[in-house]
Design a protein around this motif. Structure first.
Motif, mmCIF file in Angstrom:
data_model
loop_
_atom_site.group_PDB
_atom_site.id
_atom_site.type_symbol
_atom_site.label_atom_id
_atom_site.label_comp_id
_atom_site.label_asym_id
_atom_site.label_seq_id
_atom_site.Cartn_x
_atom_site.Cartn_y
_atom_site.Cartn_z
ATOM 1 N N HIS A 1 0.730 -1.297 -0.091
ATOM 2 C CA HIS A 1 -0.043 0.119 -0.123
ATOM 3 C C HIS A 1 1.006 1.254 -0.200
ATOM 4 N N GLN A 2 0.743 1.976 -1.094
ATOM 5 C CA GLN A 2 1.690 3.099 -1.268
ATOM 6 C C GLN A 2 0.621 4.450 -1.109
ATOM 7 N N ASN B 1 5.014 3.329 3.499
ATOM 8 C CA ASN B 1 4.407 2.615 2.354
ATOM 9 C C ASN B 1 4.549 1.218 3.386
ATOM 10 N N ASN C 1 -0.333 0.137 8.971
ATOM 11 C CA ASN C 1 0.504 -0.917 8.142
ATOM 12 C C ASN C 1 0.384 -2.387 8.706
#
Length: 488
Positions: free
Chosen positions: A81-82, A251, A300
């Protein structure tokens, strides 16, 4: 007995995983690679000869022009996931794993070349790193190690006149990175999101076997792994906050499964304290601002837990995530207990700390020098720094200082002992942006002496040395115009 670089490497253990996990790819040669910085201390830790001249052909090996005998260089695939957006395929786009070495403690360390050319995961990019970003990564890796914060390491920096185009024409460089593994949250996300649950289990078992063997005997090894990663990540981010470090691009593909600080892109150490400080010029929304880092770490970790759900119970995973806040607060309190020179942490100390941070935020008080100089109010051997002059609200600071001194009086420490403890917890030197920028500008002219001098200083950031007095000063006015972004 120390070894030459080409005498002792092992093929990477990652290559024992199924072919789906990686691609064998050789580095792309550079034009006239030159070893410009060599980390002799880390070399010794890796049982390598500390003198770079003892390693024949080292420029070519670390520049990607020669491959070690029996080495099978590889790049791994992952996703992530950026900036909160799922990207289904990322991977080592410019990093190539070339070997492994046992360190002085018997732990295997991976040797990776960053900027070594394109791989199958480069996404049409050139696979190169530019000199400026390579210098920043080299220096900050070792600065964080000096601060005692878990991090990947940097063994060497190779420069080349090979042109690389970013916003303008720049030159290429390769950083030799070292870590027990470079596996990220994104590796687990890749196999989970692609419904390759057998491969997900294989990766989980491999990670536990090599890095978390204590988890193997747990009723749910995958859950035990998640819990261990949550604890390590909470501790790491608390340490970031304590030294004013901003990662800049947290990220999920930049989060280490070992709780190491990984991928030094647009990072920064704060000068004046701003709780909402954004170090990454590309971060328009402030997603990765200083005060958001703990929350983003939990976000995250939630993505990692989601990836591991095929291997563990959902409710157990949620319960594990709920522990993050307590773990982070405990680690954060431990850091600031040491920074304040307290022998214990009481509930009312949260108010004491919050009041101080509010005063610092309002005045943009220099983070590093304030904490270091706070020790002088306890040190009878030194003249107390006029700390109140660093605050807009001087009267407010006077009130805080009186409360702080009353709190310190509850602990049985002499002033000298407290000052000594505080100096051991509050660094005098950090890699401020302007220091890195000065070293970069000199290096771009072929002079790497400032890079080496900074490395020498930052290896021992708590020890005052007169020859590095210029590194302890607050940032000059021109530093306010510096910005870093995801371009590297």
């Amino acid at each position: 007995m120390p070894y030459a670089f080409d005498e002792s490497p092992f093929s990477p253990r990652f290559a024992t995983l199924p072919q789906r996990f990686f691609a064998h790819v050789p580095p792309t040669p550079l034009t006239t690679p030159q070893l410009v910085v060599w980390n002799s201390a880390l070399a010794s830790e890796l049982n390598l000869h500390p003198d770079a001249l003892a390693h024949a052909g080292i420029d070519d090996y670390l520049g990607g022009n020669r491959i070690l005998q029996d080495s099978l260089p590889l790049a791994s695939v992952y996703c992530g996931h950026q900036f909160g957006v799922y990207v289904p395929q990322l991977g080592d786009g410019r990093a190539i794993l070339i070997a492994e070495l046992p360190d002085a403690h018997g732990q295997i360390q991976e040797i990776q070349l960053k900027g070594a050319g394109p791989t199958p995961w480069s996404r049409h990019a050139d696979g190169r790193a530019v000199l400026r970003s390579s210098i920043r990564e080299y220096l900050c890796s070792e600065a964080m190690h000096g601060l005692g914060i878990p991090t990947t390491r940097a063994l060497a920096l190779v420069a080349s006149p090979t042109p690389v185009w970013r916003e303008t024409r720049e030159t290429a460089a390769v950083v030799t990175r070292v870590a027990p593994t470079f596996v990220r949250f994104g590796h687990f996300e890749y196999y989970s999101h692609h419904d390759e649950h057998a491969h997900l289990r294989t990766l989980t078992d491999w990670t536990i076997q090599h890095f978390y063997p204590q988890c193997a005997a747990a009723p749910s090894p995958a859950l035990a792994l998640l819990q261990a990663v949550i604890a390590r990540t909470a501790s790491m981010v608390a340490q970031w906050q304590a030294v004013g470090f901003c990662h800049g691009v947290m990220n999920t593909d930049n989060m280490s499964i070992l709780g190491l600080t990984l991928d030094y892109g647009p990072f920064g150490f704060m000068d004046g304290f701003d709780a909402r400080h954004i170090c990454n010029h590309s971060d328009d929304s402030g997603r990765y601002a200083y005060n958001q880092q703990p929350q983003v770490a939990l976000w995250n970790l939630n993505a990692l837990a989601q990836a591991l759900l095929p291997l563990l119970d959902r409710e157990a995973a949620i319960a594990a995530l709920h522990e993050f806040q307590n773990l982070f607060e405990d680690a954060f309190a431990a850091c600031f207990q040491a920074k304040l020179g307290l022998t214990d942490w009481l509930d009312e100390d949260w108010t004491l700390l919050t009041d101080l941070l509010n005063l610092m935020h309002a005045s943009r008080t220099d983070w590093t020098t304030f904490w270091r100089d706070l020790a002088t109010v306890h040190d009878a051997q030194a003249l107390a720094t006029p700390l109140r002059d660093r605050f807009v609200d001087r009267d407010g600071f006077d009130v805080w200082l009186a409360a702080y001194q009353a709190r310190c009086a509850q602990n049985e420490l002499t002033g000298a002992d407290r000052a000594s403890r505080m100096r051991a917890a509050n660094p005098l030197y950090v890699l401020r942006n302007h220091l890195a920028e000065t070293a970069i500008r000199q290096a771009q002219q072929g002079d790497f002496s400032e890079v080496k001098r900074l490395q020498e200083c930052l290896a021992h950031p708590f020890t005052e040395r007169p020859e590095f007095a210029d590194y302890a000063a607050p940032a000059p006015d021109w530093a306010a115009d510096l910005s870093v972004s995801c371009s590297s």
